[in-house]
Design an enzyme around this catalytic site. Structure first.
Site, PDB file in Angstrom:
ATOM      1  N   GLU A 158      21.049   0.461  -9.125  1.00 36.37           N
ATOM      2  CA  GLU A 158      20.698   1.883  -9.004  1.00 36.37           C
ATOM      3  C   GLU A 158      20.801   2.599 -10.346  1.00 36.37           C
ATOM      4  OE1 GLU A 158      19.558   3.804  -6.420  1.00 36.37           O
ATOM      5  OE2 GLU A 158      19.215   1.875  -5.453  1.00 36.37           O
ATOM      6  N   CYS A 186       2.926   5.427  -2.491  1.00 38.10           N
ATOM      7  CA  CYS A 186       2.933   6.872  -2.763  1.00 38.10           C
ATOM      8  C   CYS A 186       3.269   7.107  -4.234  1.00 38.10           C
ATOM      9  CB  CYS A 186       3.921   7.592  -1.848  1.00 38.10           C
ATOM     10  SG  CYS A 186       3.704   9.394  -1.785  1.00 38.10           S
ATOM     11  N   CYS A 200      -3.165   6.040  -0.046  1.00 39.77           N
ATOM     12  CA  CYS A 200      -2.890   6.728   1.210  1.00 39.77           C
ATOM     13  C   CYS A 200      -3.380   5.958   2.434  1.00 39.77           C
ATOM     14  CB  CYS A 200      -3.503   8.124   1.192  1.00 39.77           C
ATOM     15  SG  CYS A 200      -2.786   9.221  -0.061  1.00 39.77           S
TER      16      CYS A 200
END
Length: 348
Positions: free
Chosen positions: A35, A190, A197
């Site tokens: 992370e 996205c 899409c």
């Protein structure tokens, strides 16, 4: 389970990323390290750094016991080096205060250096399966488009709305998979420009897709012209091929890293070099520009071959002559490492 999470997990089961190195095993240390590395850095770049890092420092305890040069050397090239120093200090605090483990409490995690609410949520969700939302850059983009939220996501009012939606969509079941799934959706479909899409599991319910707003959302941050600075980097190389390096102070960019001595410009380079070694004629190498988040740096590298160290400028804690073989063990800024890796042969 709410419809958003259900559709997302159905998509993830078929298309999500399940072979990332920090997922096997998906323990707290590996999740945390990934992370931090993934902040402002793409997965494809992080994978190699992550694998090298855990090979050298496989546990939180080994990270806490490592010296800073080792940590920064492993981080060298990833940029935003404050992340590495925070990571190192947080590991030491975990040893001192939490029995050598990352805590399972949100507030305790957020009290550690470099761990904000989203990173803490990602650790708790992915490593421990606890229900905590996340809101990294990819998730902000997904939720901004899905709910049709205008305004720059960095604004406090917009971010507050996004946190409410992030919490509402996070399920109590399969929380670890959901957390990975929504990050994957933002990273693979996205995306910032030309999102896919038609392949998105939320295409029929996304406000931005319905209203033709995908190119306008998220709202861009107000533009700000960044300034440009210029300097000369001095490459003093002795007859044995050693390069003079200096360790930067605790403030400013590249703090704590080993770098090259500097001068204000190419004209000032010879005088600056003579204060450090006996040198001959300078050789100008190709200039380059390095872009930081807040300014551009125009660099003129000046090579001084056959430099002879001055007795008055001996090695010390923040200055040393390094052979090529020693460079790998040092934390160097990426452009400096590239410059050193591509030096021409020593002139006769």
């Amino acid at each position: 389970m709410n419809p958003f999470a259900r559709e997302l997990l159905r998509w993830y089961d078929h298309h999500g990323r399940k072979d990332l190195p920090w997922q096997h095993p998906r323990d707290a240390y590996r999740v945390w390290l990934s992370e931090i590395m993934l902040q402002q850095t793409q997965v494809v770049t992080v994978i190699g750094y992550f694998q090298r890092f855990v090979q050298r420092l496989p546990t939180l305890a080994s990270l806490a016991a490592a010296d800073e040069d080792t940590v920064l050397a492993l981080w060298s090239g990833l940029g935003y080096y404050r992340r590495a120093r925070f990571l190192h200090r947080a590991a030491q605090l975990c040893v001192e205060r939490h029995g050598g483990e990352l805590p399972r409490d949100l507030d305790a995690l957020m009290a550690l250096p470099g761990i904000g609410r989203s990173t803490a949520g990602a650790i708790l969700a992915q490593a421990y399966g606890l229900r905590h939302p996340i809101l990294d850059g990819n998730v902000k983009r997904v939720l901004t488009r899905y709910h049709g939220i205008a305004g720059h996501p960095g604004e406090s009012a917009v971010e507050k709305r996004l946190w409410i939606h992030a919490d509402g969509h996070t399920p109590a079941e399969r929380t670890a998979d959901y957390t990975q799934a929504i990050m994957d959706l933002g990273a693979t479909l996205c995306i910032r420009s030309k999102p896919a899409c038609l392949l998105c599991p939320h295409a029929t319910t996304c406000v931005a897709h319905r209203d033709g707003l995908t190119a306008m959302l998220p709202t861009a941050k107000p533009g700000k012209k960044i300034p440009t600075r210029a300097l000369a980097m001095l490459l003093l190389r002795d007859a044995q091929g050693r390069i003079l390096l200096e360790k930067r102070g605790p403030q400013g960019v590249w703090s704590g890293l080993w770098s090259l001595p500097e001068a204000t410009d190419a004209e000032a380079a010879p005088a600056a070099a003579l204060r450090l070694a006996r040198v001959g004629q300078p050789d100008a190498l190709p200039a380059f520009t390095h872009v930081f988040s807040h300014y551009r740096l125009d660099v003129s590298p000046i090579l001084f071959d056959h430099a002879a160290p001055l007795a008055a400028v001996a090695d010390r804690d923040d200055r040393r002559w390094c052979s090529p073989g020693e460079l790998a063990a040092l934390g160097l800024p990426a452009p400096v490492r590239t410059l050193l890796d591509n030096l021409p042969e020593i002139s006769p």
